[in-house]
Scaffold this motif. Structure first.
Motif, PDB file in Angstrom:
ATOM      1  N   SER A 638      81.269  -1.060  17.280  1.00  0.00           N
ATOM      2  CA  SER A 638      79.903  -1.459  17.614  1.00  0.00           C
ATOM      3  C   SER A 638      79.086  -1.642  16.340  1.00  0.00           C
ATOM      4  O   SER A 638      79.236  -0.883  15.377  1.00  0.00           O
ATOM      5  N   THR A 651      71.844  -3.096  19.887  1.00  0.00           N
ATOM      6  CA  THR A 651      73.291  -3.216  19.703  1.00  0.00           C
ATOM      7  C   THR A 651      73.630  -4.692  19.610  1.00  0.00           C
ATOM      8  O   THR A 651      73.442  -5.450  20.565  1.00  0.00           O
ATOM      9  N   THR A 654      79.730  -5.558  20.268  1.00  0.00           N
ATOM     10  CA  THR A 654      80.742  -4.540  20.561  1.00  0.00           C
ATOM     11  C   THR A 654      82.056  -5.228  20.883  1.00  0.00           C
ATOM     12  O   THR A 654      82.098  -6.170  21.673  1.00  0.00           O
ATOM     13  N   MET A 681      76.974   4.226  26.661  1.00  0.00           N
ATOM     14  CA  MET A 681      75.946   3.895  25.685  1.00  0.00           C
ATOM     15  C   MET A 681      74.583   4.388  26.153  1.00  0.00           C
ATOM     16  O   MET A 681      73.792   4.942  25.370  1.00  0.00           O
ATOM     17  N   PRO A 714      75.236  -5.036  24.572  1.00  0.00           N
ATOM     18  CA  PRO A 714      75.475  -5.771  23.318  1.00  0.00           C
ATOM     19  C   PRO A 714      75.260  -7.269  23.509  1.00  0.00           C
ATOM     20  O   PRO A 714      75.713  -7.845  24.513  1.00  0.00           O
ATOM     21  N   PHE A 717      79.543  -9.253  23.400  1.00  0.00           N
ATOM     22  CA  PHE A 717      80.324  -8.187  24.047  1.00  0.00           C
ATOM     23  C   PHE A 717      81.725  -8.723  24.316  1.00  0.00           C
ATOM     24  O   PHE A 717      81.907  -9.640  25.123  1.00  0.00           O
ATOM     25  N   SER A 748      80.775   4.846  19.919  1.00  0.00           N
ATOM     26  CA  SER A 748      80.721   3.945  18.764  1.00  0.00           C
ATOM     27  C   SER A 748      79.299   3.490  18.462  1.00  0.00           C
ATOM     28  O   SER A 748      78.950   3.252  17.297  1.00  0.00           O
ATOM     29  N   VAL A 749      78.459   3.363  19.487  1.00  0.00           N
ATOM     30  CA  VAL A 749      77.065   2.954  19.271  1.00  0.00           C
ATOM     31  C   VAL A 749      76.307   4.071  18.571  1.00  0.00           C
ATOM     32  O   VAL A 749      75.558   3.838  17.610  1.00  0.00           O
TER      33      VAL A 749
END
Length: 794
Positions: A638, A651, A654, A681, A714, A717, A748-749
């Motif tokens: 991300s 974001t 991703t 997220m 995202p 995405f 990951s975010v």
């Protein structure tokens, strides 16, 4: 190392190409995308949920009076005005319960109505049945209740100090972690607050109870666990289980919130129906639902780690402290899973993991997608980032050096081998397909040239164990009938909550008989068709129920083969199921024709099927065993951008690569991955639970609780499935679970946000960023990093 690089161009719109045509897909559609069996009905509004059922004659509506205090003794309760209120037909307290008063799902501690004391704001005191929903809700507000207020425990720290637990602490240990930490070249310690999460299912908690002529009760409940509802309703009414039928066609979302906590409302509706001898519906308003039902457990975790100059962990101590609320509910198993997943994807050689189940005076927290696993993983992912900043390295390098490997680096801290480990391949592939290294360089350059806006990027893996950690729940049953026109009726013990379980199981049955999926009809989950079912949870719905349905289909299929062999004097190899037909030697029949022949010859066309997960075991006394049948793996990259003046962020992109084995339905699996990621997220960024100093929930409606919207997803995405990767364990068609594992990819975010903040100090400080990482918390973390930089310059 086996390359997975052929997924390079795969994304959400091209995943169909990821599935090898050699996957032996048949007419039934296993391995092919098929839309959700209720999709058209759901889009058009024709799908029937519990609240949509036509009202029965004389149906009443229920409501409950709620506690105003987090902890208090009930001195008196005057319900005279409640009983006299307009439309009220019946009022009950715990004294009116003919059977069990405690409906704790595993351990006692959950009274169906308050027993002389209240332990959280919103706890049900009494229940009312009235002629309308509004009249019932108005009536409960007329109660006069006198309390003696007691001290309330409202923080994990206070619970730990007082040793206030719902269940005893537990430790998993391997080696001498203290010695390994002390002897390591570097040591670090840290802590993190991991926030809870509201389930926010679209359909709230709702149940209808209808008395039967034989003194029993029919229950229509939005529940992930119909058999538990059946059991608890029978117990509170003091009647046998065979007099209680629970029917559940579909839920408008569950996410764990309807695993145990659908039962109280069904029990209260049943108690009122039993007294009035009339049907009773109990539907919680959204605010009442949020106040009176449990959330994802908030955790407060800490660690001490020792590592070498390369960043490889030599020893680690982890403590996970779960905020369980006032009762055990499922907290023992949830904290266990947080402990099991405190390693995530990393080998912890000398390790000690302790879990505390803290009792607080809030609503009892409960199951939620991931079941404690996400909260456990957060600590070790924080460790990876902290080690990286301490050594001045890319966090991805630290993650890769600590990954589970082979030989002596593939055993968990609870002594289960990590078999068929593809973590390194997944990460290497995603690192290349996402252009991670080039983007890492671009992010660093952007941050050097921009003082206000900062970017961050992170690649985090997931290794998630698949199975209920309570062994006896790993079983399932199914029932199949084939009618004389060749159509098939299927019933199984799983519940459909939007995840596509019924679609997948129908595909499995159609595949076995090589007929069109549309010829398979699935009826409501009912306790009188498939008994003693496990909850639909732990990502095991398709694994368990798909195998049970396959077993039932194979039984009937073998009967048809035996019949064909006897009737046409052929051997079994000469009988084939093909394209809606059955071939018996030289003869070819439509499936319906052959079924009619079998019926006329008195061949049984109905069968049950059963499945239990093999290999799993765990010895709690030694904290060793194999609690999981297999591990599901995946990874996400991300990239985010933050405004250091306001804490706002977005974001940007991703990329996800998830191993689902041989996918039964790629479209549904991709949908589950996308939804799980966004929900994960949301848990780590926007979804903030807030209680005041009196223990009252303030984030109690959609205006004060922020779930992700489309603009939070995202902007770019990309989701890919690992191609040609059959599960090496003997699961249904070698597929892998997909419901929970991608949820943790949302980490990951959070890690990318930390990466952006760390850039302010040239990546030499690891920011403290508790979750949810709201813009306020991001801003506070930015300010803290800047303050440290200023103090260093002085």
């Amino acid at each position: 190392m086996r390359s997975l690089i052929n997924v390079k161009k795969a994304n959400s719109n091209s995943n169909e190409s990821l599935h090898s045509e050699s996957n032996n897909v048949g007419l039934g559609g296993v391995g092919r995308s098929k839309k959700h069996e209720s999709a058209d009905k759901q889009v058009s509004g024709e799908a029937i949920y519990i609240d949509d059922r036509p009202s029965s004659r004389g149906e009443l509506h229920a409501a409950v009076g709620q506690s105003e205090h987090a902890h208090a003794t009930i001195v008196s309760m005057d319900l005279s005005e409640v009983k006299a209120a307009e439309g009220v037909i019946a009022v009950i307290t715990v004294d009116d319960v003919p059977g069990h008063t405690d409906i704790g799902p595993v351990f006692p501690g959950d009274p169906v109505l308050a027993l002389g004391k209240v332990e959280y704001v919103g706890q049900p005191l009494f229940a009312v049945a009235a002629t309308s929903y509004d009249l019932a809700r108005k009536a409960v507000k007329l109660a006069k209740v006198e309390y003696q207020v007691l001290d309330a425990v409202l923080t994990v720290k206070e619970a730990l100090t007082k040793k206030n637990y719902v269940r005893p602490p537990f430790t998993m240990k391997r080696g001498d972690s203290d010695k390994a930490i002390a002897n390591a070249e570097h040591q670090l310690s840290g802590s993190i607050l991991v926030g809870g999460q509201e389930h926010m299912y679209l359909e709230g908690q709702v149940s209808t109870a209808e008395p039967t002529e034989d003194g029993g009760m029919n229950i229509y409940s939005s529940s992930q666990h119909p058999s538990e509802v059946q059991k608890l309703v029978a117990e509170v009414l003091a009647i046998p289980l065979n007099k209680v039928l629970v029917d559940m066609r579909r839920m408008g979302g569950g996410f764990g919130g309807k695993e145990t906590q659908a039962a109280p409302w069904a029990c209260i509706a049943a108690l009122l129906a039993n007294i009035t001898k009339r049907p009773v519906k109990f539907k919680l308003s959204r605010m009442d639902d949020m106040i009176m039902t449990g959330k994802r457990h908030p955790f407060e975790n800490n660690y001490t780690v020792g590592f070498d100059n390369n960043g490889q962990i030599k020893g680690i101590n982890i403590e996970v402290n779960g905020n369980c609320g006032y009762s055990p509910d499922l907290s023992d198993a949830i904290v266990d899973r947080a402990m099991f997943h405190s390693d995530n994807a990393y080998f912890l050689d000398q390790a000690s993991v302790t879990g505390n189940r803290c009792k607080l005076n809030t609503v009892s927290h409960t199951a939620y997608r991931g079941f404690g696993g996400p909260q456990g993983m957060m600590t070790i992912e924080m460790v990876m980032d902290d080690i990286a900043r301490h050594l001045g390295k890319d966090p991805l390098a630290i993650r890769k050096i600590n990954l589970y490997g082979k030989d002596d680096r593939n055993v968990t801290h609870y002594h289960q081998d990590v078999e068929h480990n593809n973590l390194a391949e997944i990460i290497d592939t995603l690192e290349e397909t996402s252009d991670y290294q080039a983007r890492r360089k671009a992010v660093t350059e952007f941050n050097f040239n921009n003082k206000v806006l900062k970017k961050g990027i992170a690649l985090t893996p997931v290794k998630f164990g698949i199975s209920f950690t309570v062994q006896h729940l790993n079983q399932a049953g199914a029932l199949i009938h084939i009618y004389t026109d060749g159509t098939i009726h299927l019933n199984h013990g799983g519940t459909e909550m939007g995840q596509g379980l019924n679609t997948k199981v129908a595909q499995i049955v159609a595949h076995e008989f090589q007929v069109d999926v549309d010829t398979v009809a699935i009826s409501s989950t009912r306790t009188d068709k498939v008994p003693n079912t496990s909850p639909t949870a732990a990502s095991s719905g398709t694994d368990l129920n798909g195998k049970a349905a396959e077993a039932a289909a194979k039984t009937i299929k073998q009967r048809l083969i035996d019949f064909a062999c006897e009737k046409y004097a052929i051997n079994a190899k000469q009988v084939k199921f093909d394209n809606n037909h059955i071939i018996a030697g030289e003869q070819r029949f439509s499936f319906a024709e052959f079924i009619q022949l079998a019926y006329m010859e008195r061949v049984s066309l109905s069968s049950t099927g059963f499945y239990k997960t093999p290999k799993i075991h765990f010895d709690r006394a030694t904290a060793t065993g194999r609690p999981f049948f297999y591990f599901a793996t995946g990874a996400a990259v991300s990239e985010v951008i933050i405004d250091t003046l306001t804490g706002e962020y977005k974001t940007l992109r991703t990329d996800i690569l998830q191993d689902v084995g041989h996918s039964i339905n790629p479209a549904i699996d991709i949908g589950q991955i996308e939804g799980a990621f966004v929900q994960g997220m949301g848990w780590l960024t926007t979804e903030e639970l807030v209680w005041n100093e009196q223990g009252r929930l303030l984030s109690n409606n959609p205006a004060t609780y922020k779930i992700p919207a489309i603009n939070d997803a995202p902007a770019d995405f990309r989701v890919a499935l690992v191609p040609d990767a059959p599960n090496r364990e003997h699961t249904i068609y070698n597929s892998k679970a997909v419901g929970e594992p991608p949820f943790m990819l949302g980490i990951s975010v959070w890690s990318a946000l930390k990466d952006a903040i760390a850039s302010i100090a040239d990546y030499k400080q690891s920011p403290i960023l508790d979750t949810p990482a709201t813009p306020e918390r991001v801003l506070w973390a930015v300010q803290a990093i800047k303050a440290k930089e200023v103090s260093k310059d002085r």
